[in-house]
Design a protein around this motif. Structure first.
Motif, PDB file in Angstrom:
ATOM      1  N   UNK A 243      20.326   7.071  31.125  1.00  0.00           N
ATOM      2  CA  UNK A 243      19.790   5.844  31.407  1.00  0.00           C
ATOM      3  C   UNK A 243      20.740   4.870  32.234  1.00  0.00           C
ATOM      4  N   UNK A 244      21.988   5.125  32.154  1.00  0.00           N
ATOM      5  CA  UNK A 244      22.868   4.588  32.900  1.00  0.00           C
ATOM      6  C   UNK A 244      22.957   4.739  34.288  1.00  0.00           C
ATOM      7  N   UNK A 245      22.823   6.329  34.466  1.00  0.00           N
ATOM      8  CA  UNK A 245      22.524   6.726  35.764  1.00  0.00           C
ATOM      9  C   UNK A 245      21.361   6.353  36.482  1.00  0.00           C
ATOM     10  N   UNK A 246      20.108   6.084  35.845  1.00  0.00           N
ATOM     11  CA  UNK A 246      18.892   5.512  36.398  1.00  0.00           C
ATOM     12  C   UNK A 246      19.151   4.259  36.763  1.00  0.00           C
ATOM     13  N   UNK A 247      19.827   3.485  36.016  1.00  0.00           N
ATOM     14  CA  UNK A 247      20.200   2.034  36.493  1.00  0.00           C
ATOM     15  C   UNK A 247      21.030   1.867  37.714  1.00  0.00           C
ATOM     16  N   UNK A 248      21.956   2.953  37.635  1.00  0.00           N
ATOM     17  CA  UNK A 248      22.676   2.868  38.763  1.00  0.00           C
ATOM     18  C   UNK A 248      22.009   3.236  40.018  1.00  0.00           C
ATOM     19  N   UNK A 249      21.133   4.030  40.083  1.00  0.00           N
ATOM     20  CA  UNK A 249      20.390   4.310  41.171  1.00  0.00           C
ATOM     21  C   UNK A 249      19.272   3.410  41.459  1.00  0.00           C
ATOM     22  N   UNK A 250      18.657   2.571  40.495  1.00  0.00           N
ATOM     23  CA  UNK A 250      17.796   1.634  40.849  1.00  0.00           C
ATOM     24  C   UNK A 250      18.610   0.337  41.356  1.00  0.00           C
ATOM     25  N   UNK A 251      19.758   0.171  40.995  1.00  0.00           N
ATOM     26  CA  UNK A 251      20.483  -0.921  41.464  1.00  0.00           C
ATOM     27  C   UNK A 251      20.913  -0.798  42.828  1.00  0.00           C
ATOM     28  N   UNK A 252      21.311   0.385  43.243  1.00  0.00           N
ATOM     29  CA  UNK A 252      21.454   0.944  44.320  1.00  0.00           C
ATOM     30  C   UNK A 252      20.507   0.597  45.557  1.00  0.00           C
ATOM     31  N   UNK A 253      19.219   1.182  44.788  1.00  0.00           N
ATOM     32  CA  UNK A 253      17.912   0.886  45.804  1.00  0.00           C
ATOM     33  C   UNK A 253      17.554  -0.579  46.146  1.00  0.00           C
ATOM     34  N   UNK A 254      17.869  -1.207  45.130  1.00  0.00           N
ATOM     35  CA  UNK A 254      17.376  -2.824  44.938  1.00  0.00           C
ATOM     36  C   UNK A 254      18.489  -3.454  45.965  1.00  0.00           C
ATOM     37  N   UNK A 255      19.830  -3.127  45.959  1.00  0.00           N
ATOM     38  CA  UNK A 255      20.706  -3.545  47.127  1.00  0.00           C
ATOM     39  C   UNK A 255      20.437  -3.284  48.290  1.00  0.00           C
ATOM     40  N   UNK A 256      20.159  -2.062  48.434  1.00  0.00           N
ATOM     41  CA  UNK A 256      19.625  -1.339  49.858  1.00  0.00           C
ATOM     42  C   UNK A 256      18.429  -2.155  50.377  1.00  0.00           C
ATOM     43  N   UNK A 257      17.500  -2.577  49.628  1.00  0.00           N
ATOM     44  CA  UNK A 257      16.052  -3.271  50.078  1.00  0.00           C
ATOM     45  C   UNK A 257      16.441  -4.728  50.157  1.00  0.00           C
ATOM     46  N   UNK A 258      17.066  -5.223  49.026  1.00  0.00           N
ATOM     47  CA  UNK A 258      17.302  -6.922  49.074  1.00  0.00           C
ATOM     48  C   UNK A 258      18.605  -7.448  49.584  1.00  0.00           C
ATOM     49  N   UNK A 259      19.584  -6.399  49.729  1.00  0.00           N
ATOM     50  CA  UNK A 259      21.080  -6.740  50.215  1.00  0.00           C
ATOM     51  C   UNK A 259      21.571  -7.949  49.290  1.00  0.00           C
ATOM     52  N   UNK A 260      20.818  -7.565  48.141  1.00  0.00           N
ATOM     53  CA  UNK A 260      21.869  -8.443  46.718  1.00  0.00           C
ATOM     54  C   UNK A 260      21.985  -7.433  45.720  1.00  0.00           C
ATOM     55  N   UNK A 261      22.832  -7.695  44.784  1.00  0.00           N
ATOM     56  CA  UNK A 261      23.377  -7.049  43.717  1.00  0.00           C
ATOM     57  C   UNK A 261      22.522  -7.280  42.403  1.00  0.00           C
ATOM     58  N   UNK A 262      21.987  -6.320  41.981  1.00  0.00           N
ATOM     59  CA  UNK A 262      21.063  -6.300  40.617  1.00  0.00           C
ATOM     60  C   UNK A 262      22.102  -6.906  39.560  1.00  0.00           C
ATOM     61  N   UNK A 263      21.650  -7.954  38.882  1.00  0.00           N
ATOM     62  CA  UNK A 263      22.276  -8.660  37.841  1.00  0.00           C
ATOM     63  C   UNK A 263      22.512  -7.696  36.713  1.00  0.00           C
ATOM     64  N   UNK A 264      23.608  -7.477  36.281  1.00  0.00           N
ATOM     65  CA  UNK A 264      23.893  -6.281  35.317  1.00  0.00           C
ATOM     66  C   UNK A 264      23.294  -7.133  33.714  1.00  0.00           C
ATOM     67  N   UNK A 265      23.077  -8.365  33.500  1.00  0.00           N
ATOM     68  CA  UNK A 265      22.534  -8.625  32.444  1.00  0.00           C
ATOM     69  C   UNK A 265      21.244  -7.814  32.180  1.00  0.00           C
ATOM     70  N   UNK A 266      20.396  -7.581  33.022  1.00  0.00           N
ATOM     71  CA  UNK A 266      19.281  -6.945  32.885  1.00  0.00           C
ATOM     72  C   UNK A 266      19.183  -5.533  31.895  1.00  0.00           C
TER      73      UNK A 266
END
Length: 354
Positions: free
Chosen positions: A302-325
């Motif tokens: 699950x943590x690996x999945x969030x790591x991948x999703x966070x990387x995709x989010x940053x790639x698209x939005x140029x922002x870092x996904x808030x770790x609180x989610x």
């Protein structure tokens, strides 16, 4: 003697978890991530030693351990905190625990292969008297069974396993005959009564070959056995999702300890018991490896999945996904996971009583 096997089972289960945590620990150290504590065992502290920045601990209950990294769940401001590391470093650290479990299962599987000089292989040596499907259009002596219903035959025991999961009448076989791969679709394969060597036997009518094992044969067989364990986990998960198995068929730590104890006590000798327990521990090690990599929050996968999703989010939005989610989702998932573990534990206790 049963209490000895119970203690061995508890210790083995603890070793499996400790090996998993050691994978996180050693990879974090090698990649420069700060580790605050590495503990063998859980509960009250028995012994500790501070070496550099890391406290090494031994705790009372031998049921696991943990690797406490700086900034594992929230930013601490330390540049060496886990949360501040690059994605590839996080990925390696997260999967290292499962890798160590798989490696342990593989090593034990190879050790098992080196305690025998020969093994039965999925190569046909003979047929029961009256077996009807012999010949060039069917099966012949020397044929090696490669797959059954699309599932590869890794080890000989897969033949009976995969046939037992068929429709009981026909299967799709892939065999190797004189170096050529041959596909037999809807091939008749069912249990019947035959005569063989003067005895009446129930079976599929097939007799398989026993071969002497060389050094490389043992290594290959250990590797194939480990891959087979992975496939067994996948099949089990599929059975759960299809509803083919229920709660009574699922076991947690209590059930695993009970099974290992039962395996030991039912073995004819202590030596056989040791090898049977090693086989079961190898399977559980690979099982833990696969289960921990499932994309379920609160698990490493699950943590690996969030790591991948966070990387995709940053790639698209140029922002870092808030770790609180991730923290919220992991917290909820952990509560649900603990609840499931409690239900499974109660089921294991009830099975022991019953």
């Amino acid at each position: 003697m049963q209490i000895v096997y119970i203690l061995v089972a508890i210790l083995m289960f603890g070793v499996l978890i400790a090996i998993h945590e050691f994978g996180h620990f050693i990879s974090a150290k090698l990649l420069g991530v700060k580790v605050n504590e590495f503990s063998i065992g859980m509960g009250p502290l028995l012994w500790k030693r501070q070496r550099g920045e890391t406290q090494y601990s031994l705790r009372l209950f031998p049921v696991g351990g943990y690797c406490a990294m700086e900034g594992e769940d929230e930013d601490s401001g330390d540049p060496r905190a886990f949360i501040r590391q690059k994605g590839w470093k996080k990925f390696i650290i997260l999967v290292a625990g499962s890798f160590m479990n798989f490696l342990m299962g593989l090593v034990l599987a190879v050790v098992l292969m080196f305690q025998t000089s020969s093994a039965v292989v999925p190569v046909l040596a003979d047929f029961y008297d009256g077996y009807p499907n012999q010949g060039e259009e069917g099966l012949m002596v020397g044929d090696r069974i490669l797959s059954i219903d699309g599932e590869r035959v890794y080890v000989f025991s897969d033949v009976s396993l995969l046939l037992s999961r068929s429709n009981g009448q026909t299967v799709d076989l892939v065999i190797e005959r004189e170096g050529e791969r041959i596909t037999l679709e809807d091939f008749p394969m069912y249990v019947d009564e035959y005569q063989y060597q003067g005895e009446t036997r129930q079976g599929y009518g097939l007799v398989f070959t026993r071969e002497e094992l060389g050094f490389w044969d043992r290594l290959a067989l250990g590797w194939n056995q480990s891959l087979d364990f992975v496939r067994l986990v996948r099949m089990s998960l599929g059975d759960i999702f299809r509803g083919a198995v229920g709660l009574k068929d699922i076991s947690g730590p209590i059930g695993i300890v009970s099974i290992i104890s039962e395996v030991g006590t039912q073995s004819p000798t202590v030596g056989v018991a040791i090898w049977n327990i090693i086989y079961f521990v190898a399977f559980i090690a690979v099982n833990l490896s696969v289960m921990n990599l499932l994309p379920i929050p609160a698990l490493d996968g699950g943590r690996v999945l969030f790591l991948i999703l966070g990387g995709l989010y940053t790639l698209v939005t140029k922002k870092k996904l808030d770790s609180k989610y991730e923290a919220w989702i992991n917290a909820v998932a952990l509560v649900l996971l603990l609840g499931l573990m409690a239900v499974v534990a109660l089921s294991d206790i009830w099975k022991l009583i019953a």
